[in-house]
Design a protein around this motif. Structure first.
Motif, mmCIF file in Angstrom:
data_model
loop_
_atom_site.group_PDB
_atom_site.id
_atom_site.type_symbol
_atom_site.label_atom_id
_atom_site.label_comp_id
_atom_site.label_asym_id
_atom_site.label_seq_id
_atom_site.Cartn_x
_atom_site.Cartn_y
_atom_site.Cartn_z
ATOM 1 N N TRP A 164 0.896 -1.109 0.099
ATOM 2 C CA TRP A 164 -0.065 -0.047 -0.214
ATOM 3 C C TRP A 164 0.921 1.180 -0.026
ATOM 4 O O TRP A 164 0.392 2.445 0.565
ATOM 5 C CB TRP A 164 -1.265 -0.154 1.093
ATOM 6 N N GLY A 165 2.024 1.173 -0.569
ATOM 7 C CA GLY A 165 3.168 2.222 -0.447
ATOM 8 C C GLY A 165 3.941 2.385 0.596
ATOM 9 O O GLY A 165 3.728 1.494 1.573
ATOM 10 N N ASP A 166 4.810 3.216 0.765
ATOM 11 C CA ASP A 166 5.707 3.393 1.779
ATOM 12 C C ASP A 166 6.585 2.243 1.957
ATOM 13 O O ASP A 166 7.000 1.821 3.008
ATOM 14 C CB ASP A 166 5.111 3.831 3.171
ATOM 15 N N GLN A 180 3.724 5.402 -4.628
ATOM 16 C CA GLN A 180 2.770 4.612 -4.030
ATOM 17 C C GLN A 180 2.846 2.999 -4.205
ATOM 18 O O GLN A 180 3.852 2.724 -4.605
ATOM 19 C CB GLN A 180 1.328 5.048 -4.414
ATOM 20 N N GLY A 181 1.679 2.236 -4.120
ATOM 21 C CA GLY A 181 1.794 1.038 -4.188
ATOM 22 C C GLY A 181 0.564 0.207 -4.908
ATOM 23 O O GLY A 181 -0.287 0.949 -5.244
ATOM 24 N N THR A 182 0.868 -0.822 -5.356
ATOM 25 C CA THR A 182 -0.310 -1.661 -6.260
ATOM 26 C C THR A 182 -1.593 -1.598 -5.643
ATOM 27 O O THR A 182 -2.587 -1.511 -6.356
ATOM 28 C CB THR A 182 0.259 -2.836 -6.832
ATOM 29 N N MET A 183 -1.708 -1.880 -4.193
ATOM 30 C CA MET A 183 -2.787 -2.058 -3.744
ATOM 31 C C MET A 183 -3.666 -0.641 -3.386
ATOM 32 O O MET A 183 -4.792 -0.610 -3.036
ATOM 33 C CB MET A 183 -2.667 -2.645 -2.389
ATOM 34 N N LEU A 184 -3.101 0.261 -4.178
ATOM 35 C CA LEU A 184 -3.810 1.557 -4.028
ATOM 36 C C LEU A 184 -4.008 1.992 -5.599
ATOM 37 O O LEU A 184 -4.566 2.912 -5.683
ATOM 38 C CB LEU A 184 -2.704 2.900 -3.534
ATOM 39 N N ASP A 185 -4.134 1.060 -6.407
ATOM 40 C CA ASP A 185 -4.406 1.157 -7.709
ATOM 41 C C ASP A 185 -5.864 1.346 -8.109
ATOM 42 O O ASP A 185 -6.663 0.651 -7.373
ATOM 43 C CB ASP A 185 -3.998 0.071 -8.760
ATOM 44 N N LEU A 186 -6.349 2.399 -8.958
ATOM 45 C CA LEU A 186 -7.855 2.305 -9.055
ATOM 46 C C LEU A 186 -8.509 1.206 -9.351
ATOM 47 O O LEU A 186 -9.904 1.026 -9.130
ATOM 48 C CB LEU A 186 -7.895 3.450 -9.964
ATOM 49 N N ASP A 187 -8.034 0.537 -10.387
ATOM 50 C CA ASP A 187 -8.632 -0.802 -10.854
ATOM 51 C C ASP A 187 -8.398 -2.018 -9.784
ATOM 52 O O ASP A 187 -9.559 -2.671 -9.654
ATOM 53 C CB ASP A 187 -8.334 -1.153 -12.263
ATOM 54 N N TYR A 188 -7.365 -2.076 -9.356
ATOM 55 C CA TYR A 188 -6.910 -3.322 -8.832
ATOM 56 C C TYR A 188 -6.738 -3.373 -6.996
ATOM 57 O O TYR A 188 -6.408 -4.298 -6.597
ATOM 58 C CB TYR A 188 -5.706 -4.086 -9.448
ATOM 59 N N ASN A 233 1.309 14.137 -3.062
ATOM 60 C CA ASN A 233 0.906 13.149 -1.932
ATOM 61 C C ASN A 233 1.670 11.923 -1.616
ATOM 62 O O ASN A 233 1.602 11.370 -0.795
ATOM 63 C CB ASN A 233 -0.537 12.791 -2.389
ATOM 64 N N ALA A 234 2.962 11.851 -2.437
ATOM 65 C CA ALA A 234 3.579 10.708 -2.317
ATOM 66 C C ALA A 234 5.037 11.335 -1.722
ATOM 67 O O ALA A 234 5.330 12.540 -2.023
ATOM 68 C CB ALA A 234 3.931 9.934 -3.511
ATOM 69 N N GLY A 235 5.917 10.485 -1.187
ATOM 70 C CA GLY A 235 7.111 10.940 -0.871
ATOM 71 C C GLY A 235 8.203 9.768 -0.726
ATOM 72 O O GLY A 235 7.913 8.581 -0.280
ATOM 73 N N HIS A 236 9.296 9.987 -1.093
ATOM 74 C CA HIS A 236 10.310 8.893 -0.888
ATOM 75 C C HIS A 236 11.613 9.340 -0.173
ATOM 76 O O HIS A 236 11.856 10.548 -0.391
ATOM 77 C CB HIS A 236 10.932 8.473 -2.350
ATOM 78 N N THR A 237 11.951 8.722 0.783
ATOM 79 C CA THR A 237 13.166 9.066 1.584
ATOM 80 C C THR A 237 14.376 8.432 1.406
ATOM 81 O O THR A 237 14.568 7.176 1.025
ATOM 82 C CB THR A 237 12.747 8.885 3.135
ATOM 83 N N VAL A 238 15.518 9.272 1.156
ATOM 84 C CA VAL A 238 16.715 8.661 0.721
ATOM 85 C C VAL A 238 17.912 9.178 1.838
ATOM 86 O O VAL A 238 17.933 10.132 2.242
ATOM 87 C CB VAL A 238 17.375 9.155 -0.827
#
Length: 431
Positions: free
Chosen positions: A11-13, A225-233, A38-43
């Motif tokens: 679900w992202g992160d 983000q992540g696949t379980m937040l996809d609009l269709d799936y 709305n998304a963020g990546h930490t390096v």
């Protein structure tokens, strides 16, 4: 064709920024294809912690060219602040480009996002309130503003579009939400300033990317983000508004599926989720709180505490197959170090049925019972391991069991936030 997609399998992160940063060391181009602020990546580098929102993680390498693709919704003031902050902290940045076809998060979009969440009350979706959903709604409705519309020379065209759009937005603000309307002239002044500031970065990104691929450049597509937040799936309607799948990454980056040779799915060694929506393996006990604090599970963009649960192999296998993952990265294995035993969800029990994939109906999640397999923990520090063989036996078995369940080889294992804290496996898959 050396194109790799890095995407989230939960679900992202999941730690995609760390994985992209590691792969970008040998890449020429890194593209962000979807999402928004709305998304963020930490390096984490030797220069400190960098929290990126729209700019691809490869920007921290001076040899990398970074592209914000057409599938991204861009908030100009946020992007300009992000560029300025990076320049202040890091003197050796890669080249940055922005697609002229990317849609713009206009000032009315975050307002619509916040007011609608307030109106929904307890039925709110739990958005980040950054205007992502309303911006993509306008895009799909063919009434969005694009980066090209902000550039010098497009003022008359932009005015024409806003003269049609703004009365509709103001009707909602005044009559549905009881708020003040937005002034057209003030909005145009802001847009003119954004266009002037962004103009040096704007290109026909899809042409640039295709030229890079044709020249044999190494290209990474860093999905948000992540696949379980996809609009269709995903767990609709508790999803995002742009496609975080491999197919969506191709679309947003301007790359054909036949040009991709690697799809790297990133999974956390446990599962987290931000906002509302189903979460079958969620933990509400001391273990959940321990993982939240050890893993610093608070949103990069919002600071909201993330919900925490055991690894969900049902969702993970589903996303691995859906995206055609060729390999996987497993991050934050070290967060599990103190646990005496660890559980993995291997199925969903729904009445007399055992489900092997997530259901489409959101109401069915209320009665789903996760089926768990329990493995022994290792209760020792994994953060200094230099190879897979140096991990405790129980940690290796945990990784191998997840690998079996999702059906994808795990080639990278994150054991800490630093660049060096990655254990590499199956070296032949990385050539």
């Amino acid at each position: 064709m050396p194109v790799a997609i890095v995407l989230g399998g939960q679900w992202g992160d999941e730690g995609k920024g760390k994985i992209t940063d590691a792969l970008a060391a040998s890449a020429d181009v890194v593209i962000r294809p979807n999402g928004s602020t709305n998304a963020g990546h930490t390096v984490v580098t030797d220069d400190g912690v960098f929290k990126l929102h729209v700019i691809p993680s490869g920007v921290l390498y001076p040899h990398c060219t970074c592209v914000i693709g057409a599938g991204v919704a861009v908030s100009p003031p946020d992007l300009l602040r992000e560029i300025a902050t990076l320049r202040e902290r890091h003197s050796r940045l890669g080249q940055l480009y922005l697609s002229d076809r990317a849609h713009v998060i206009m000032p009315y979009h975050p307002l619509l996002d916040a007011y609608e969440e307030q109106r929904r009350g307890a039925a709110g979706i739990g958005t980040t309130l950054r205007g992502n959903g309303p911006a993509f709604t306008d895009k799909v409705a063919r009434r969005g503003i694009r980066v090209a519309d902000l550039l010098p020379g497009a003022e008359a065209f932009l005015r024409q579009k806003l003269e049609i759009l703004l009365p509709e937005k103001n009707t909602l603000f005044v009559h549905l939400y009881g708020r003040e309307p937005i002034d057209l002239e003030e909005l145009l002044r802001e847009a003119r300033y954004w266009g002037e500031q962004l103009a040096p970065y704007v290109i026909a990104a899809e042409v640039f990317v295709q030229d890079a691929i044709a020249a044999g450049k190494r290209v990474i597509v860093e999905a948000a983000q992540g696949t379980m937040l996809d609009l269709d799936y995903g767990t609709y309607p508790y999803v995002t508004s742009s496609p975080p799948t491999a197919a969506g990454a191709c679309q947003g980056a301007g790359i054909a599926p036949t040009q991709v040779d690697r799809v790297v799915g990133v999974f956390k060694a446990y599962t987290t989720r931000v906002g509302a929506g189903p979460f079958p393996t969620e933990l509400h006990d001391d273990i959940g709180q321990l993982l939240r604090e050890r893993g610093r599970e608070y949103g990069t963009t919002t600071g909201r505490p993330r919900r925490v649960g055991w690894f969900d192999a049902v969702a993970a296998r589903y996303t691995a197959r859906l995206n055609g993952m060729t390999e996987a990265a497993l991050t934050k294995l070290d967060m599990l170090d103190p646990l005496p035993e660890i559980r993995i969800c291997t199925g969903y029990r729904l009445g007399n049925q055992l489900l092997s994939a997530p259901p489409a109906r959101i109401d069915l999640y209320e009665t789903i019972e996760p089926v768990y397999e329990t493995l022994p923990g290792w209760r020792s520090d994994t953060s200094h391991a230099a190879s897979f063989s140096e991990l405790p036996l129980e940690a290796r078995r945990y990784v191998e069991r997840i690998e079996e369940l999702i059906g994808v080889p795990i080639t990278m294992i994150g054991i800490g936030p630093a660049r060096r804290q990655i254990v590499w496996r199956h070296a032949e898959a990385l050539a």
